[in-house]
Design a protein around this motif. Structure first.
Motif, mmCIF file in Angstrom:
data_model
loop_
_atom_site.group_PDB
_atom_site.id
_atom_site.type_symbol
_atom_site.label_atom_id
_atom_site.label_comp_id
_atom_site.label_asym_id
_atom_site.label_seq_id
_atom_site.Cartn_x
_atom_site.Cartn_y
_atom_site.Cartn_z
ATOM 1 N N SER A 169 -35.643 -25.428 -17.362
ATOM 2 C CA SER A 169 -35.681 -26.718 -16.697
ATOM 3 C C SER A 169 -35.057 -27.598 -17.653
ATOM 4 N N TYR A 205 -44.699 -27.638 -16.263
ATOM 5 C CA TYR A 205 -43.335 -26.826 -16.239
ATOM 6 C C TYR A 205 -43.660 -25.556 -16.272
ATOM 7 N N SER A 206 -42.672 -24.896 -15.747
ATOM 8 C CA SER A 206 -43.020 -23.411 -15.377
ATOM 9 C C SER A 206 -42.469 -22.591 -16.809
ATOM 10 N N THR A 207 -43.209 -21.528 -17.165
ATOM 11 C CA THR A 207 -42.449 -20.766 -18.377
ATOM 12 C C THR A 207 -41.677 -19.863 -17.910
#
Length: 481
Positions: free
Chosen positions: A43, A36-38
């Motif tokens: 998301s 997961y992107s920060t």
């Protein structure tokens, strides 16, 4: 206020309100964090993602659209997800894309955590694991099969497929054997013409990893094999794997045993007994179980013969003796057309020539009598002797009473009637989630009968010896003193 009103609308004894909220799903976020992107747009919460997929299997729903439609209307599911009445649920496409982009290892890690929860609640004994498999229908159609491309020795094979089709890897002899088999079918039923399809000659363009599979008296389907390992204590699934459906079960035994043992070792448990049906039989498997220090209860398949009529085997000299007292010493090890190693024992041609029983013993064309048996004969004999005991007979009944009902429930009630995802990786994700849902429901239902519920530490399971004695006693196999 809306959330409070929603919780009041859900019956207190409802499954999603009474039991599932007691499970702490926070273990999901660290497993999903590397993917997961920060930054960027927020998301889908990994906990909500996993809960939604579990609901799909708990409700026996295989479509993401239908799952979201149910969640939109079901107050209990909304409360379980942490959504109020005014909060929109994720789109079905978000659910599908998230599942596709995450690797199989994440789903396996979540499954391992649920197995650990079952172990914590005392539902897993560890020492006795029962193995079996079942075909799960793939997301592909038999009517869409296409022929593979010919290559090398297979130039005499079936019609060429398109340029993107995989090449035929079967030998020319194997393809001729298929053609003879097809000709025999057409001769037996000339009024019912049809094409012969095989994994050697055809593939599915929509899911090239799906394989043609069939069982007697059932039509052929494109499928994957769901291989499961079930603990004998409370029938908890300790391992599940998506395998290709064109291999025998025996090819997967050692991989299943090693994966199950590794998962149990993670929680400080170990296995000592492996129980399976004759589909997992092979001399190499018998040998490797002994090397691993495991006791197997796996019957030999029908083609195995422990003795040759009229011949006596001597293990000390590794030779046979015929009725006339002539010796057939070991000659060599060879590989038969099916790829199985065999040991050859051969008499002397001069002795067979003067033998009064030569014609009925060796036949008219052969010059000398030859016998064959597997290089793992000693392992087969030890396995058969073990299965002939009362404990071995009890293990056979234990197998049918343990793993077969589990597979039946997964297929009929936990969303494994057919696979919604394509590819072996997609099949594995679906199977891990189905096994998670099954284990969670078993764990929660078991715990609901315990005084004080989730906070009470369950007693350790009884030693396996007494469990086995009780089982055998109840089936008339033991009489205790």
């Amino acid at each position: 206020m809306i959330q409070t009103s929603l919780l009041k609308l859900v019956p207190a004894r409802h499954f999603y309100q009474q039991r599932l909220p007691t499970v702490d799903f926070r273990f999901v976020r660290p497993l999903f964090a590397p993917f997961y992107s920060t930054g960027g747009r927020p998301s889908l919460d990994p906990v909500v993602f996993v809960k939604l997929l579990l609901v799909g299997h708990l409700e026996n729903i295989t479509s993401d659209r239908k799952l979201l439609e149910l969640a939109q209307l079901h107050l209990g599911i909304r409360a379980f997800l942490g959504y109020d009445l005014a909060q929109p649920l994720p789109w079905h496409s978000t659910l599908s894309r998230t599942r596709q982009r995450l690797p199989v290892a994440v789903f396996e890690a979540c499954f391992t955590q649920v197995v650990g929860l079952c172990i914590q609640q005392g539902l897993v004994s560890g020492h006795t694991q029962v193995l079996d498999s079942a075909y799960i229908k793939a997301n592909a159609s038999m009517s869409r099969l296409q022929p593979k491309r010919s290559s090398g020795a297979a130039e005499a094979g079936p019609t060429l497929g398109d340029g993107q089709a995989p090449r035929i890897t079967a030998t020319l002899d194997r393809l001729k054997q298929l053609q003879r088999f097809h000709a025999a079918i057409l001769k037996a039923a000339p009024n019912k013409p049809g094409r012969l399809v095989s994994n050697l000659t055809h593939y599915s363009p929509s899911d090239p990893e799906a394989r043609i599979a069939f069982k007697s008296s059932k039509p052929r389907i494109l499928a994957y094999t769901a291989s499961v390992s079930v603990d004998a204590a409370q029938h908890v699934i300790t391992h599940i794997h998506a395998d290709l459906a064109d291999w025998r079960d025996s090819r997967y035994l050692l991989a299943m045993v090693d994966a199950t043992q590794q998962r149990l070792n993670t929680f400080g448990m170990g296995m000592t007994i492996v129980v399976a049906d004759a589909g997992y039989c092979s001399g190499e498997n018998y040998e490797q179980l002994e090397v691993r220090g495991l006791t197997g209860y796996i019957p030999a398949h029908g083609g195995y013969k422990s003795e040759h009529a009229g011949f006596t085997y001597d293990a000390a000299t590794d030779s046979y003796t015929c009725r006339q007292g002539k010796q057939l010493p070991f000659n060599k090890i060879f590989v038969d057309p099916q790829g199985n190693a065999k040991k050859r024992y051969m008499a002397k041609a001069a002795e067979c020539k003067i033998c009064p029983l030569a014609e009925q013993c060796k036949g008219k064309k052969a010059k000398e009598k030859r016998l064959h048996h597997t290089p793992y004969k000693a392992h087969y004999e030890r396995m058969l002797a073990r299965l002939a005991t009362r404990v071995g007979q009890g293990m056979r009944r234990l197998r049918s009473a343990t793993v077969e009902p589990v597979l039946g429930r997964l297929i009929n009630y936990f969303g494994l009637r057919h696979l919604s995802q394509k590819g072996q990786a997609g099949a594995a994700k679906v199977m891990y989630l189905a096994a998670m849902a099954y284990n969670l429901k078993k764990c929660l239902r078991f715990n609901s009968f315990q005084p004080g519920g989730w906070g009470i530490a369950l007693p350790a399971p009884a030693p396996f010896r007494w469990l086995l004695l009780y089982f055998c006693n109840s089936h008339g196999l033991y009489t205790t003193s």
